[in-house]
Scaffold this active site. Structure first.
Site, short mmCIF file in Angstrom:
data_model
loop_
_atom_site.label_atom_id
_atom_site.label_comp_id
_atom_site.label_asym_id
_atom_site.label_seq_id
_atom_site.Cartn_x
_atom_site.Cartn_y
_atom_site.Cartn_z
N TRP A 98 -15.35 -27.83 -16.72
CA TRP A 98 -16.69 -27.95 -16.74
C TRP A 98 -17.04 -28.04 -18.04
O TRP A 98 -16.38 -27.69 -19.08
CB TRP A 98 -16.97 -26.41 -16.29
CG TRP A 98 -18.52 -26.14 -16.26
CD1 TRP A 98 -19.67 -26.88 -16.06
CD2 TRP A 98 -19.25 -24.76 -16.62
NE1 TRP A 98 -20.80 -26.39 -16.28
CE2 TRP A 98 -20.53 -24.97 -16.73
CE3 TRP A 98 -18.75 -23.53 -17.13
CZ2 TRP A 98 -21.39 -23.98 -16.94
CZ3 TRP A 98 -19.66 -22.75 -17.56
CH2 TRP A 98 -20.93 -22.86 -17.43
N ASP A 114 -9.10 -28.38 -12.20
CA ASP A 114 -10.45 -28.10 -11.32
C ASP A 114 -11.62 -28.90 -11.67
O ASP A 114 -11.88 -28.92 -13.05
CB ASP A 114 -10.77 -26.70 -11.57
CG ASP A 114 -11.90 -26.20 -10.60
OD1 ASP A 114 -11.76 -25.66 -9.30
OD2 ASP A 114 -13.02 -26.39 -11.31
N TYR A 166 -19.88 -32.16 -12.43
CA TYR A 166 -19.33 -32.11 -13.85
C TYR A 166 -19.45 -33.83 -14.44
O TYR A 166 -19.41 -33.96 -15.56
CB TYR A 166 -18.01 -31.73 -13.96
CG TYR A 166 -17.66 -30.33 -13.62
CD1 TYR A 166 -18.95 -29.42 -13.20
CD2 TYR A 166 -16.55 -29.77 -13.42
CE1 TYR A 166 -18.55 -27.99 -13.02
CE2 TYR A 166 -16.20 -28.44 -12.98
CZ TYR A 166 -17.18 -27.80 -12.72
OH TYR A 166 -16.87 -26.57 -12.40
N LYS A 216 -15.59 -30.38 -6.08
CA LYS A 216 -16.73 -29.72 -5.45
C LYS A 216 -17.94 -30.68 -4.86
O LYS A 216 -18.29 -31.50 -5.62
CB LYS A 216 -17.12 -28.78 -6.41
CG LYS A 216 -16.00 -27.80 -6.97
CD LYS A 216 -16.79 -26.65 -7.84
CE LYS A 216 -15.60 -26.09 -8.48
NZ LYS A 216 -15.10 -26.85 -9.82
N HIS A 259 -20.23 -26.20 -3.96
CA HIS A 259 -20.35 -25.92 -5.19
C HIS A 259 -21.30 -24.34 -5.26
O HIS A 259 -21.08 -23.64 -6.24
CB HIS A 259 -21.01 -26.62 -6.07
CG HIS A 259 -20.52 -26.64 -7.62
ND1 HIS A 259 -20.12 -27.65 -8.54
CD2 HIS A 259 -20.38 -25.44 -8.28
CE1 HIS A 259 -19.97 -27.38 -9.79
NE2 HIS A 259 -19.92 -26.11 -9.62
N ASN A 284 -19.36 -19.60 -5.57
CA ASN A 284 -20.38 -18.97 -5.92
C ASN A 284 -21.38 -18.06 -4.85
O ASN A 284 -22.52 -17.80 -4.60
CB ASN A 284 -21.52 -19.57 -6.55
CG ASN A 284 -20.91 -20.14 -7.87
OD1 ASN A 284 -21.04 -19.40 -8.87
ND2 ASN A 284 -20.81 -21.43 -8.06
N GLN A 318 -14.63 -19.56 -5.23
CA GLN A 318 -14.57 -19.75 -6.54
C GLN A 318 -15.84 -18.88 -7.02
O GLN A 318 -17.03 -19.34 -6.82
CB GLN A 318 -14.36 -21.13 -7.06
CG GLN A 318 -14.17 -21.32 -8.41
CD GLN A 318 -14.00 -22.74 -9.05
OE1 GLN A 318 -14.59 -23.03 -9.56
NE2 GLN A 318 -12.98 -23.34 -8.30
N PRO A 368 -13.43 -16.92 -16.94
CA PRO A 368 -12.62 -15.95 -17.45
C PRO A 368 -12.75 -15.33 -18.79
O PRO A 368 -12.63 -14.14 -19.12
CB PRO A 368 -11.05 -16.02 -17.07
CG PRO A 368 -11.24 -17.73 -17.34
CD PRO A 368 -12.26 -18.18 -16.92
N LEU A 369 -13.33 -16.36 -19.76
CA LEU A 369 -13.42 -15.76 -20.98
C LEU A 369 -15.10 -15.57 -21.29
O LEU A 369 -15.56 -15.63 -22.41
CB LEU A 369 -12.79 -16.62 -22.09
CG LEU A 369 -11.65 -17.07 -22.04
CD1 LEU A 369 -10.88 -18.11 -23.06
CD2 LEU A 369 -10.53 -16.10 -21.70
N LYS A 411 -10.80 -22.80 -19.52
CA LYS A 411 -11.16 -24.19 -19.93
C LYS A 411 -10.93 -24.08 -21.35
O LYS A 411 -11.56 -23.20 -22.11
CB LYS A 411 -12.56 -24.57 -19.43
CG LYS A 411 -12.98 -25.95 -19.87
CD LYS A 411 -14.42 -26.09 -20.31
CE LYS A 411 -14.43 -25.81 -21.73
NZ LYS A 411 -15.90 -26.16 -22.22
N ARG A 427 -4.58 -23.94 -27.62
CA ARG A 427 -4.82 -22.96 -26.60
C ARG A 427 -4.62 -23.04 -25.36
O ARG A 427 -4.67 -22.04 -24.55
CB ARG A 427 -6.69 -22.70 -26.89
CG ARG A 427 -7.12 -22.17 -28.33
CD ARG A 427 -8.56 -22.04 -28.55
NE ARG A 427 -8.94 -21.66 -29.89
CZ ARG A 427 -9.98 -22.26 -30.53
NH1 ARG A 427 -10.95 -22.82 -29.82
NH2 ARG A 427 -10.27 -21.70 -31.62
N GLU A 445 -1.53 -21.27 -25.24
CA GLU A 445 -1.61 -19.99 -25.45
C GLU A 445 -2.27 -19.11 -23.88
O GLU A 445 -1.85 -18.15 -23.73
CB GLU A 445 -2.73 -19.60 -26.40
CG GLU A 445 -2.83 -18.11 -26.69
CD GLU A 445 -4.15 -17.91 -27.78
OE1 GLU A 445 -5.21 -17.52 -27.50
OE2 GLU A 445 -3.80 -18.30 -28.85
#
Length: 270
Positions: free
Chosen positions: A21, A45, A50, A75, A108, A147, A168, A196-197, A237, A243, A246
């Protein structure tokens, strides 16, 4: 840590996905997916909305990794709420990706983004009929939604031949959507967590940082691990290769006490 989640049909999804995304089509998306695959991700994903399906598909094709080893999700645009529209949009997606099939195809959102919260149950039923046929033809190995709240899911299920295998949703510390998560997990649907962040907004949270430091981990690693320990599949993402590595290095355990504390946080993006 389990390396996969298992869908109701028995197919397995790698337990961490790479989200695309807001990564523009062209070199940015191509390079990001190429780097993610090189870092070991096997779950990508994307979405028609997008605008980067062509670059995602090209990166997968050029990777040299067998297609069967990569789990690809895309999606149907949220604005599409007709059978014919869904069929046409899927053809556009397949052409853009340059593939014969996708591993997971999602609605979506239950309503158009310009009309959030409107009742589109009839349109979703039409779209789902098209998706069931796409699945039956082997062009989408699994189908699901994104959603969707409990009311949206129950309305869809009332007329569905096949149940969604995935929902999702936006999921991070302080925003874990317990009602819909519990419903999905009780009804055989894998929950995937995007952002998630919190799209980066959580990275400066002092309470989360304090816990991460005690584990010798970054905030990002703690956040992704939290999602997994809630039984949810995270979709982090980033366009930075270091990263990416990580974010996938989360072989540690958050204690039950710390999980309870994190569950209680409500304003992590303030």
């Amino acid at each position: 840590m389990a390396e996969h989640f298992t869908l109701a049909n028995g197919d397995q999804i790698p337990a961490i996905g790479f989200g695309t995304w807001q990564i523009p089509d062209g070199d940015a998306a191509y390079d990001a997916v190429t780097a993610a695959l090189a870092a070991g991700y096997r779950h990508i994903d994307t979405a028609r909305t997008y605008g980067n399906e062509a670059s995602v598909g090209r990166a997968i094709a050029d990777s040299g990794i067998p297609r069967a080893e990569i789990f690809l999700t895309t999606k149907l645009p949220a604005e599409v709420k007709s059978y014919a529209g869904a069929v046409a949009s899927f053809e556009e997606t397949i052409t853009a990706l340059g593939m014969d099939y996708v591993d997971l195809y999602l609605i979506h959102a239950p309503w158009p983004w310009s009309a959030i919260g409107t009742d589109c149950h009839a349109g979703n039923a039409e779209v789902w009929r098209a998706m069931e046929e796409i699945h039956d033809a082997g062009r989408a190995r699994a189908i699901g939604v994104s959603n969707f709240k409990v009311a949206d899911l129950t309305a869809l299920l009332s007329g569905a031949r096949l149940s969604p295998q995935v929902n999702q949703i936006r999921f991070f510390i302080g925003h874990s959507q317990p009602e819909v998560t519990a419903y999905c997990q009780a009804n055989g649907m894998v929950v995937e967590g995007y952002s998630p962040l919190a799209t980066g907004a959580i990275l400066g949270n002092a309470e989360v940082l304090g816990i991460a430091e005690r584990y010798g981990r970054s905030v990002a690693q703690l956040c992704i691990r939290y999602v997994l320990q809630k039984g949810v599949l995270p979709l982090p993402k980033t366009t930075t290769p270091s990263r990416m590595s990580e974010n996938a290095d989360i072989d540690f355990e958050i204690s039950a006490k710390d999980m309870t504390f994190l569950d209680g946080l409500t304003d992590t993006t303030a």
